[in-house]
Scaffold this motif. Structure first.
Motif, PDB file in Angstrom:
ATOM      1  N   LEU A 189       0.809  -1.202  -0.067  1.00 31.18           N
ATOM      2  CA  LEU A 189      -0.019  -0.049  -0.030  1.00 31.18           C
ATOM      3  C   LEU A 189       0.838   1.288  -0.004  1.00 31.18           C
ATOM      4  O   LEU A 189       1.870   1.133   0.629  1.00 31.18           O
ATOM      5  N   ILE A 190       0.413   2.332  -0.613  1.00 26.81           N
ATOM      6  CA  ILE A 190       1.247   3.812  -0.404  1.00 26.81           C
ATOM      7  C   ILE A 190       0.004   4.572   0.376  1.00 26.81           C
ATOM      8  O   ILE A 190      -0.958   5.129  -0.321  1.00 26.81           O
ATOM      9  N   PRO A 191       0.267   4.567   1.401  1.00 26.92           N
ATOM     10  CA  PRO A 191      -0.686   5.110   2.378  1.00 26.92           C
ATOM     11  C   PRO A 191      -1.106   6.592   1.974  1.00 26.92           C
ATOM     12  O   PRO A 191      -2.148   6.895   2.152  1.00 26.92           O
ATOM     13  N   ALA A 192      -0.082   7.435   1.837  1.00 25.55           N
ATOM     14  CA  ALA A 192      -0.666   8.836   1.398  1.00 25.55           C
ATOM     15  C   ALA A 192      -1.542   8.701   0.302  1.00 25.55           C
ATOM     16  O   ALA A 192      -2.173   9.947   0.199  1.00 25.55           O
ATOM     17  N   GLU A 193      -1.229   8.030  -0.526  1.00 25.03           N
ATOM     18  CA  GLU A 193      -2.119   7.944  -2.006  1.00 25.03           C
ATOM     19  C   GLU A 193      -3.267   6.959  -2.209  1.00 25.03           C
ATOM     20  O   GLU A 193      -3.855   7.181  -3.129  1.00 25.03           O
ATOM     21  N   GLU A 194      -3.556   6.281  -1.155  1.00 22.15           N
ATOM     22  CA  GLU A 194      -4.394   5.169  -1.386  1.00 22.15           C
ATOM     23  C   GLU A 194      -5.234   5.034  -0.075  1.00 22.15           C
ATOM     24  O   GLU A 194      -4.584   5.277   0.882  1.00 22.15           O
ATOM     25  N   ILE A 195      -6.572   4.382  -0.276  1.00 24.40           N
ATOM     26  CA  ILE A 195      -7.296   4.400   0.803  1.00 24.40           C
ATOM     27  C   ILE A 195      -7.940   2.939   0.608  1.00 24.40           C
ATOM     28  O   ILE A 195      -8.277   2.764  -0.370  1.00 24.40           O
ATOM     29  N   CYS A 196      -8.378   2.540   1.762  1.00 29.04           N
ATOM     30  CA  CYS A 196      -8.833   1.054   1.630  1.00 29.04           C
ATOM     31  C   CYS A 196     -10.204   1.080   2.293  1.00 29.04           C
ATOM     32  O   CYS A 196     -10.701   1.752   3.247  1.00 29.04           O
ATOM     33  N   ALA A 197     -11.017  -0.040   1.817  1.00 27.36           N
ATOM     34  CA  ALA A 197     -12.351  -0.189   2.099  1.00 27.36           C
ATOM     35  C   ALA A 197     -12.680  -1.763   1.896  1.00 27.36           C
ATOM     36  O   ALA A 197     -12.459  -2.182   0.900  1.00 27.36           O
ATOM     37  N   GLY A 198     -13.591  -2.125   2.976  1.00 28.05           N
ATOM     38  CA  GLY A 198     -13.792  -3.755   2.772  1.00 28.05           C
ATOM     39  C   GLY A 198     -14.110  -4.240   4.281  1.00 28.05           C
ATOM     40  O   GLY A 198     -13.915  -3.634   5.349  1.00 28.05           O
ATOM     41  N   TYR A 199     -14.535  -5.564   4.151  1.00 27.44           N
ATOM     42  CA  TYR A 199     -15.116  -6.133   5.482  1.00 27.44           C
ATOM     43  C   TYR A 199     -13.930  -7.320   5.757  1.00 27.44           C
ATOM     44  O   TYR A 199     -13.337  -7.939   4.816  1.00 27.44           O
ATOM     45  N   THR A 200     -13.706  -7.348   6.939  1.00 27.92           N
ATOM     46  CA  THR A 200     -12.676  -8.362   7.493  1.00 27.92           C
ATOM     47  C   THR A 200     -13.169  -9.753   6.927  1.00 27.92           C
ATOM     48  O   THR A 200     -12.495 -10.504   6.413  1.00 27.92           O
ATOM     49  N   SER A 201     -14.324 -10.058   6.817  1.00 24.32           N
ATOM     50  CA  SER A 201     -14.988 -11.254   6.425  1.00 24.32           C
ATOM     51  C   SER A 201     -15.055 -11.537   4.987  1.00 24.32           C
ATOM     52  O   SER A 201     -15.492 -12.586   4.541  1.00 24.32           O
ATOM     53  N   GLY A 202     -14.744 -10.330   4.106  1.00 21.60           N
ATOM     54  CA  GLY A 202     -14.861 -10.450   2.717  1.00 21.60           C
ATOM     55  C   GLY A 202     -16.542 -10.339   2.365  1.00 21.60           C
ATOM     56  O   GLY A 202     -17.221  -9.973   2.993  1.00 21.60           O
ATOM     57  N   GLY A 203     -16.758 -10.952   1.226  1.00 19.72           N
ATOM     58  CA  GLY A 203     -18.037 -10.796   0.475  1.00 19.72           C
ATOM     59  C   GLY A 203     -18.555  -9.735  -0.095  1.00 19.72           C
ATOM     60  O   GLY A 203     -19.613  -9.986  -0.825  1.00 19.72           O
ATOM     61  N   VAL A 204     -18.093  -8.454   0.225  1.00 18.79           N
ATOM     62  CA  VAL A 204     -18.626  -7.266  -0.392  1.00 18.79           C
ATOM     63  C   VAL A 204     -17.190  -6.672  -1.114  1.00 18.79           C
ATOM     64  O   VAL A 204     -16.210  -6.305  -0.400  1.00 18.79           O
ATOM     65  N   ASP A 205     -17.211  -6.308  -2.422  1.00 20.13           N
ATOM     66  CA  ASP A 205     -15.979  -5.480  -2.874  1.00 20.13           C
ATOM     67  C   ASP A 205     -16.118  -5.108  -4.313  1.00 20.13           C
ATOM     68  O   ASP A 205     -17.212  -5.518  -5.086  1.00 20.13           O
TER      69      ASP A 205
END
Length: 264
Positions: A189-205
């Protein structure tokens, strides 16, 4: 490894057929376990007019209407900056085969300066004619909205290795902090330029074919605001592998400057 959520050339050709209403896609075999990919897995069908600034691009990516002449998408979806008349944008519909769909050709592409496959994953596509009948999606220019629950939408695959969709799908995904996300991706990951989203359990993405599409939420006034651009991820909706998005607020001033230079 392929890390993007863009379609291959063959799948992009199939998408064009889906848009034209000339092909029915069957589900192919699942993607290989070591593939990085971005469709909306775990999504539901969006209503007509719900996200009127959504754009489908003929190379197999998504985008958002930034202005009447410009589409904001991912750098990895386009070639180098310069004249480009090869892209067709489909707008104004959730059903890509709708008779009321708007189609406009591109005439220029602007890819983020310095883009080399890691970070800086944004681009603008200038349309040959303006689309004045649809609203635009404003972008976040501060980090105030880079948290909470986001919405994603796209015509990409509804499961890893799946077919492209005729109808726009949507889903909600929660913010994942940089440290957690970076640990999942072993420091890629490039923290300054990228943002993450999702569920620990997965299933939606997001998934293959969703690249370049917006991740958005409501601002303080209740209006939609774009906080991310679908960029990459490991597989689709796998546990402990959230989607990775270009952090729009980080590039907001550069995007605005580029848009101004393109007359939009």
């Amino acid at each position: 490894m392929v890390r993007w959520r863009r379609l291959s050339g063959l799948l992009a050709a199939a998408l064009a057929a889906v848009t034209a209403g000339s092909l029915t896609l069957a589900a192919p075999a699942a993607a290989a376990d070591d593939s990085f990919t971005p469709n909306v897995v775990g999504g539901t069908r969006a209503a007509q007019g719900e996200f009127p600034w959504m754009v489908r691009l003929s190379m197999g990516c998504g985008g958002a209407l930034y202005s009447s002449r410009l589409v904001l998408t991912a750098a990895h979806c386009v070639g180098a900056t310069g004249t480009n008349t090869s892209i067709t944008a489909t707008l104004g519909v959730v059903d890509l085969q709708s008779a009321s769909r708007i189609t406009v050709r591109s005439n220029y592409v602007y890819r983020a300066p310095g883009y080399n496959g890691a970070g800086k994953d944004w681009a603008l596509i200038r349309l040959a004619t303006p689309v004045t009948t649809l609203p635009t999606l404003k972008i976040a220019n501060t980090t105030a909205y880079d948290n909470g629950t986001f919405t994603v939408a796209g015509w990409g695959a509804p499961y890893e290795g799946g077919p492209q969709q005729r109808y726009l799908l949507k889903a909600n995904v929660p913010f994942v902090d940089d440290n957690t996300c970076n640990a999942s991706y072993s420091g890629d990951l490039i923290p300054a330029e990228e943002i993450c989203a999702g569920y620990t359990s997965g299933g939606v993405d997001t998934c293959q074919g969703d690249s370049g599409g917006p991740m958005f939420r409501r601002d303080a006034a209740g209006a939609w605001i774009q906080v991310g651009i679908v960029s990459w991820g490991y597989g689709c909706a796998r546990p402990n592998f959230p989607g990775v998005y270009t952090q729009v607020s980080y590039f907001a001033s550069a995007i605005a400057s580029a848009a101004a230079s393109l007359g939009g």
